[in-house]
Design a protein around this motif. Structure first.
Motif, PDB file in Angstrom:
ATOM      1  N   ASN A  79       0.800  -1.236   0.000  1.00 56.00           N
ATOM      2  CA  ASN A  79       0.000   0.000   0.000  1.00 56.00           C
ATOM      3  C   ASN A  79       0.833   1.287   0.000  1.00 56.00           C
ATOM      4  N   SER A  80       2.125   1.199  -0.230  1.00 52.32           N
ATOM      5  CA  SER A  80       2.927   2.433  -0.176  1.00 52.32           C
ATOM      6  C   SER A  80       2.806   3.260  -1.452  1.00 52.32           C
ATOM      7  N   GLY A  81       2.181   2.683  -2.479  1.00 53.86           N
ATOM      8  CA  GLY A  81       1.974   3.439  -3.723  1.00 53.86           C
ATOM      9  C   GLY A  81       2.894   3.003  -4.849  1.00 53.86           C
ATOM     10  N   LYS A  82       3.383   1.764  -4.789  1.00 56.25           N
ATOM     11  CA  LYS A  82       4.318   1.260  -5.808  1.00 56.25           C
ATOM     12  C   LYS A  82       3.652   1.208  -7.189  1.00 56.25           C
ATOM     13  N   SER A  83       2.424   0.670  -7.206  1.00 53.50           N
ATOM     14  CA  SER A  83       1.723   0.559  -8.496  1.00 53.50           C
ATOM     15  C   SER A  83       1.393   1.940  -9.035  1.00 53.50           C
ATOM     16  N   THR A  84       1.034   2.862  -8.149  1.00 60.12           N
ATOM     17  CA  THR A  84       0.699   4.221  -8.591  1.00 60.12           C
ATOM     18  C   THR A  84       1.931   4.873  -9.211  1.00 60.12           C
ATOM     19  N   GLU A  97       7.663  -3.572 -10.529  1.00 59.98           N
ATOM     20  CA  GLU A  97       7.130  -3.446  -9.166  1.00 59.98           C
ATOM     21  C   GLU A  97       7.094  -4.851  -8.585  1.00 59.98           C
ATOM     22  N   ALA A 134       3.059  10.291  -5.974  1.00 61.10           N
ATOM     23  CA  ALA A 134       2.853   9.532  -7.216  1.00 61.10           C
ATOM     24  C   ALA A 134       1.533   9.938  -7.863  1.00 61.10           C
ATOM     25  N   VAL A 135       0.582  10.425  -7.047  1.00 56.39           N
ATOM     26  CA  VAL A 135      -0.735  10.804  -7.581  1.00 56.39           C
ATOM     27  C   VAL A 135      -0.645  12.161  -8.290  1.00 56.39           C
ATOM     28  N   ASN A 137       6.486   8.716  -0.221  1.00 56.09           N
ATOM     29  CA  ASN A 137       5.353   8.999  -1.120  1.00 56.09           C
ATOM     30  C   ASN A 137       4.179   9.636  -0.361  1.00 56.09           C
ATOM     31  N   LYS A 138       3.217  10.086  -1.121  1.00 53.63           N
ATOM     32  CA  LYS A 138       1.922  10.617  -0.638  1.00 53.63           C
ATOM     33  C   LYS A 138       2.061  11.965   0.079  1.00 53.63           C
ATOM     34  N   ASP A 190       1.215  14.704  -0.912  1.00 58.32           N
ATOM     35  CA  ASP A 190       0.086  15.612  -1.203  1.00 58.32           C
ATOM     36  C   ASP A 190      -0.955  15.588  -0.087  1.00 58.32           C
ATOM     37  N   PHE A 243      -1.410  -5.825  -0.548  1.00 56.06           N
ATOM     38  CA  PHE A 243      -1.225  -6.961  -1.458  1.00 56.06           C
ATOM     39  C   PHE A 243      -2.173  -6.940  -2.658  1.00 56.06           C
ATOM     40  N   THR A 244      -2.414  -5.753  -3.200  1.00 59.21           N
ATOM     41  CA  THR A 244      -3.179  -5.673  -4.458  1.00 59.21           C
ATOM     42  C   THR A 244      -2.338  -6.324  -5.555  1.00 59.21           C
ATOM     43  N   THR A 245      -1.063  -6.027  -5.531  1.00 62.75           N
ATOM     44  CA  THR A 245      -0.155  -6.621  -6.520  1.00 62.75           C
ATOM     45  C   THR A 245       0.377  -7.929  -5.941  1.00 62.75           C
TER      46      THR A 245
END
Ligand SMILES: Nc1nc2c(ncn2[C@@H]2O[C@H](COP(=O)(O)OP(=O)(O)OP(=O)(O)O)[C@@H](O)[C@H]2O)c(=O)[nH]1
Ligand SMILES: [Mg+2]
Length: 350
Positions: free
Chosen positions: A170-175, A213, A309-310, A279-280, A282, A192-194
């Motif tokens: 959830n740290s934003g790797k995919s983003t 990733e 990343a967003v 990350n994040k 913002d 664990f989305t990826t």
């Protein structure tokens, strides 16, 4: 996902030679006309860009190429056995085990379509036409085809990438991967989305860079926690690691320590060049504690990129630095490989 398999490969047996005599009405001078057996097929391993792992093999253990066919009358040679091509992902290493148990590299498939022959098919036997001599004009003998070469091989997939993004779930790797490359990984607000490595291509000024990733790592990943650390095998051949930390985590400094520990526990990864990014930024809550976080990292002496990343904030600076470091790592590798090339010069004449 299956990244390592031990299989047995066997080339096709040669076809047997044939015993035959030409006997035709009104045709004098017949004689032996048995043809040779066909050659057995080879087993080759081929790198395919469409595969990411070896799961298609299932439980199949033995891979056998087609045998050569028997020779025929009229000196007909038996049909050649078809080759067997085993498709594997690009970045697969083919190894064999020595008697001492040591794994020896047989081939490294780094580019799509690259092949390595692992088991040769055997020659076919000779037909009786070959055995005819002045003293034995009607031989009734033919030889058998030889058995195909058989060996046990190990296939190990280790992706070849320039940059690997690693971090906690959830740290934003995919983003980040989606922001810097043409990849379209699944992004969701749960850990664990990826669940498998994802590759993307990042366009650079002179060349494209392959970015990957790796699924999230948690403390104790080397003991099998979370998704485990077996994905780190894909990091072994990367040139640069990007540690991506979640700025909204209350333990962002400790997160770096645990991540670094898990990575360092995997063989050979402690020495890899790396960049740390938080990350994040913002998010207002991250902005609020950013000065304190920055101070901590300065105290630790760790240079850090603060990105979003967003929104894309500071992502360009991060990628520029990453490309620069990859180029430097490539130059270093080249220098080392050139230094290893032995040059043989003739001795000067006296
Ligand atoms: N506000 C904000 N949210 C972000 C940022 N980057 C990622 N997120 C969010 O964080 C959540 C997780 O993002 P992912 O990119 O799926 O994270 P991941 O590290 O790939 O997660 P896993 O694959 O599960 O390990 C998503 O809801 C994203 O929208 C960012 O820079 N700012
Ligand atoms: Mg992900």
């Amino acid at each position: 996902m299956v990244y390592k398999r031990e299989i047995i490969v066997r080339g096709g047996h040669g076809g047997d030679g044939c015993v035959s005599f030409r006997r035709e009405k009104y045709v004098p001078f017949g004689g032996p006309d048995g043809g040779d057996g066909g050659v057995g097929g080879n087993v080759v391993i081929v790198a395919s860009p469409n595969l990411v792992d070896l799961s298609w093999m299932g439980w199949k253990k033995e891979f056998v190429a087609e045998n050569g066919r028997r020779g025929g009358g009229w000196r007909k040679r038996g049909k050649k056995g078809a080759d067997l091509a085993i498709s594997v992902p690009v970045g697969t290493m083919v190894l064999t085990k020595a008697k001492s148990g040591e794994e020896i590299l047989f081939g490294d498939l780094r580019t799509p379509g690259q092949k390595v022959l692992v088991a040769k098919g055997s020659w076919g036997g000779l037909g009786n036409a070959r055995f005819a001599t002045a003293v034995n004009q009607a031989p009734e003998i033919a030889s058998k085809g030889a058995p195909g070469e058989k060996r046990s091989i190990i296939l190990e997939v280790k992706l070849i990438t320039d940059i690997c993004i690693v971090g906690h779930p959830n740290s934003g790797k995919s983003t980040l991967l989606a922001a810097i490359s043409r990849a379209k990984p699944e992004i969701a607000n749960y850990p664990f989305t990826t669940r498998q490595p994802i590759l993307g291509v990042m366009p650079g000024d002179k060349r494209d860079f392959v970015v990957a990733e790796i699924p999230g790592l948690v403390e104790g990943a080397h003991l099998g926690k979370g998704l485990g650390n077996e994905f780190l095998r894909h990091v072994e051949r990367t040139k640069l690691l990007v540690y991506l930390l979640d700025g909204s985590s209350p333990t962002v400094i400790d997160d770096l320590t645990t991540l670094d520990k898990e990575i360092a526990l995997y063989k050979g990864l402690a020495q890899k060049p790396k960049i740390v990014a938080v990350n994040k930024i913002d998010l207002p809550e991250v902005q609020a504690c950013l000065p304190a976080v920055k101070q901590c990292f300065v105290k630790l002496g760790v240079p850090v990129f603060y990105i979003s990343a967003v929104s894309g904030q500071a992502v360009l600076e991060l990628t520029r630095k990453a490309m620069e470091m990859v180029e430097q790592a490539s130059r270093n590798e080249e220098m080392i490989s050139q230094a290893q090339i032995a040059v043989f010069r003739p001795k000067p004449r006296k």
